[in-house]
Every structure is written in structure tokens, then in C-alpha cells.
Design an enzyme around this catalytic site. Structure first.
Site, mmCIF file in Angstrom:
data_model
loop_
_atom_site.group_PDB
_atom_site.id
_atom_site.type_symbol
_atom_site.label_atom_id
_atom_site.label_comp_id
_atom_site.label_asym_id
_atom_site.label_seq_id
_atom_site.Cartn_x
_atom_site.Cartn_y
_atom_site.Cartn_z
ATOM 1 C CB SER A 7 -0.953 0.023 1.199
ATOM 2 O OG SER A 7 -2.113 -0.713 0.909
ATOM 3 C CE LYS A 34 -4.643 1.889 -0.561
ATOM 4 N NZ LYS A 34 -4.039 0.649 -0.075
ATOM 5 C CB SER A 41 -4.275 1.647 4.074
ATOM 6 O OG SER A 41 -3.488 1.199 2.987
#
Length: 416
Positions: free
Chosen positions: A86, A89, A146
């Protein structure tokens, strides 16, 4: 009787918690709950010699970068291609921040959830198709919790579709010279791909770019928040937000393929650093490595903003011009990263031409200012004309002579 009651009450409470967990729950904790497989290892083949580094690196790859200058202060397998989870991101958030900055979208825009975004697994806020949230709410879900569904929906809103947004992610990566990066989604989910890869160096580059947008720090430094009138709680997986002085962000990531990753940024005084850690065997190693790198950076480096001494920049004489002199524009200098104790080694050498012949164009180079740290040149800037100076012609010369005869004054009665 009392013990039986306590036992029964505790049993009911545990069962309720298990049921909530099975239903998805209302607390979003990102990917922190992922357990890495026993086969995962933080070691890599042909790894660089760890003994040469000033801190203990417990990860497959790591980079410490100065945000202001982009200078790398420490690196370990910095260009090794790995799954970022993640931490991906950061690019998603960067593109959203750029869209907001350019007024393409706004934080108050309401976005309806698509079937595609609602179908994303992993960490999520359980968006329902057709459900509406503002860009601000989706950013909070993406940055703090997230949430994969929120990140995908933001991408769709910026570019029209998830596919178009992925193309934009890769295009922006090329523009930033992230030479070893390939994105296949906006989330970092990697269970169905082997091609979603990047490096510690590239993550540091996009992290640095994201930190140019001050309003993002209002999201990345939040420990706990909520959505849906408090029904959905968000808990930041970046523990440094709570426990490390000066933390400004940015993003954690964990998958079975990636291991535990983090891009951790912090600012103390004028020094802003980002420590990227990829492929740690557990969450504690990830954060401890990032903290050690940041501590080392803050202990050994500082930022200095050099200044040009205005007394060393005089007006430049102009030959055959309507004005006899031209003003010099003094540029603002970029900050310089130096080792602590080297402040006295910083100097700015100024060189200006003795004179210049008309015509002089506004912005014309008249000299330069060079920044040195010791004998090393770390920056060079042009000194330019602040205004235009036209060349004298016959009429101007005649008027000058007439003015001198009449008044004893050899200045022009007018200037351009």
C-alpha cells in the site's frame, strides 16, 4: 455466582467481537493485521555489505533522502525492484493532490461509488455501489485507513476509469524519473500480479513530490478519525505518527509478497527527511529501521539557506544607453544540505560584469552567484538585468548635449 456471571458476560463479549470481525467491523486498521508467511525473509541475494552502513537495516531495501534537495544520505539496495504493497498509494494520493491543486477537482466534491471500487478487497471502508462520499472523506480513508475501495474510487474520479488512472500513475512516474517502477493498480494489491514493482529510491522520489503539498500533512499526521458520522473508525497504521517527534507521514504497506514496508517522513527545525523501508520481516523491524535512519539523518545533517550579500551586488554601468546604469535582480537561493559543523564552509561568490553595452534586455545575464561548501560547488545562479535599457540614438544624444549646454547637466531629461 458472581464468577459465573463474569465468565458468561466475558464469553458473550468475545463472541460479539468475533461476529463483528467476521462481518467486516467498523474499525479500519489498514493492512497492519496481515500476518506474513513463515517463508518470508528480509534477506536478498547479492545484497550490499550492511557493515558499511551507519545503522542496522532490517529490510531488503532502504533509502534516506533529504526532502528539500533530493539528496540521498543513506541507501541499501536502493534500486532493487520489490512489491510496495500500500505504499503504492503515495502515487495515488499525489495525483489526487495535483488534481486538487490544479482545481480539476475539489475536496468538497461528492463522488458516487462504482461497482468496481466497491469490489476491492483487502483493507477497505466497505463502500456500497452508489454510496456517496466527498473527496475529503475518501482521502481520509485512503491516507489513514489505507482503504483500497476509496483509493480506487479516487483514481476513477480523477481519470474517468481505473485503467486511465493507472496509465496516469505510470506516466507521472516517468516524469519524476522513477526509472524502476511499474504500477498495475492504485492500491498495491499484489495477489494476482507479479508486475506491480518499484524501488526504495523511486518511493522516496514520489514521497518527496507529495510533500510539496502542505495540505496533505493534515491527513498523513492523523492518528485516528471517523467516517459516516462516527460509525466507521479509521486508525493509522503508521505508528510513528504517535511516537516519533516531527513525523509528517507518510504511508505503510504490508502484503505476503511485499513484507512490511513504510515511507516515513519527519521534519525537525528546517530539515525534512524521508526514510523508505521495503521488505522487513515484521512491522517492528520496519519502524525501528525507519527511526534509526531518521535519527542518524537528524544527528548528522542540517539545512542552510545561503544568502547573497546585497552589498556585493552593485549597479552595472551601461555604455551608450538611455540610462547610465542597470539594476541587478538578486535571485532566491535554494537550501543547501550540509553536515553539522560545516556551516562556516558555506560561501557565495558573486561575479558581475564591469559594464554592459546597450541595448540591455530585461532578464539579460550580467553575472552569476556560485554557492560553495568548502571547495565543492553546490549551486550556481544567474544575476540578471532587472529592467530594459534602450540604446541611445542621435536624437537622444542631441538632447543630452542641449541639456548640458543649458543646465550643465549631462543626465537625460527623460529615460526609457
Amino acid at each position: 455466582m458472581r464468577k459465573a456471571f463474569i465468565f458468561t458476560f466475558s464469553l458473550i463479549l468475545i463472541v460479539n467481537l468475533l461476529c463483528v470481525s467476521a462481518m467486516g467491523g467498523n474499525v479500519v486498521k489498514g493492512e497492519e493485521e496481515i500476518t506474513l508467511p513463515a517463508s518470508f525473509t528480509a534477506s536478498v541475494e547479492n545484497k550490499e555489505d550492511l557493515s558499511k552502513l551507519p545503522v542496522d537495516i532490517r529490510a531488503k531495501s532502504a533509502v534516506l533522502m533529504d526532502v528539500a534537495t533530493g539528496e540521498v544520505l543513506m541507501e541499501y539496495n536502493a534500486d532493487l525492484k520489490l512489491f510496495p504493497a500500500s505504499v503504492t498509494k503515495i502515487m495515488t494520493i499525489l495525483l489526487v493532490a495535483e488534481a486538487i491543486n490544479s482545481k480539476k477537482i475539489s475536496l468538497t466534491d461528492k463522488v458516487s461509488c462504482s461497482e468496481n471500487a466497491a469490489s476491492k478487497g483487502g483493507s477497505q471502508i466497505w463502500l456500497e455501489p452508489g454510496e456517496q462520499m466527498t473527496v475529503d472523506e475518501l482521502l481520509r480513508a485512503t491516507v489513514i485507513g489505507s482503504a483500497n475501495d476509496a483509493a480506487t474510487l479516487l483514481g476513477e474520479y480523477v481519470s474517468g476509469s481505473e485503467e486511465a488512472f493507472i496509465d496516469l500513475m505510470n506516466q507521472r512516474a516517468k516524469e519524476l524519473k522513477m526509472e524502476n517502477t511499474n504500477f498495475v493498480n492504485a492500491t498495491g494489491l499484489d495477489d494476482t500480479t507479479e508486475a506491480h514493482l518499484t524501488t526504495s529510491r523511486d518511493i522516496a522520489i514520489m514521497s518527496r513530490e507529495l510533500l510539496k503539498y502542505d495540505f496533505i500533512i493534515d491527513y498523513t499526521t492523523v492518528w485516528m478519525d471517523s467516517l459516516r458520522s462516527g460509525e466507521t473508525e479509521l486508525v493509522n497504521t503508521n505508528k510513528l505518527v504517535r511516537f516519533y517527534k516531527g513525523t509528517t507521514g507518510l504511508k505503510t504497506g504490508t502484503t505476503a509478497k511485499a513484507g512490511c514496508c513504510v515511507s516515513a517522513s519527519a521534519k525537525r527545525d528546517n530539515l525534512h527527511l524521508v526514510a523508505v523501508v521495503m521488505g522487513s520481516a515484521n512491522s517492528n523491524d520496519r519502524f525501528e529501521t525507519a527511526k534509526k535512519m531518521l535519527n542518524w539523518g537528524f544527528s548528522n545533517y542540517t539545512i542552510l539557506l545561503p544568502q547573497i550579500d546585497k552589498n556585493s551586488v552593485n549597479l552595472v554601468p551601461v555604455i551608450d544607453g538611455l540610462s547610465t546604469v542597470v539594476d541587478v535582480n538578486i535571485p532566491s537561493l535554494e537550501p543547501v544540505l550540509i553536515k553539522k559543523g560545516d556551516r562556516e564552509k558555506v560561501r557565495v561568490d558573486v561575479k558581475l560584469c564591469e559594464n554592459v553595452e546597450a541595448p540591455v534586455a530585461k532578464g539579460q545575464t550580467l553575472g552569476n552567484a556560485t554557492v560553495f561548501v568548502g571547495d565543492e560547488k553546490v549551486g550556481e545562479y544567474k544575476l540578471t538585468a532587472l529592467q530594459e535599457v534602450k540604446k541611445i540614438n542621435f536624437l537622444h544624444a542631441l538632447m543630452k548635449i542641449f541639456n548640458y549646454i543649458s543646465n550643465g547637466d549631462d543626465s537625460f531629461p527623460f529615460t526609457a
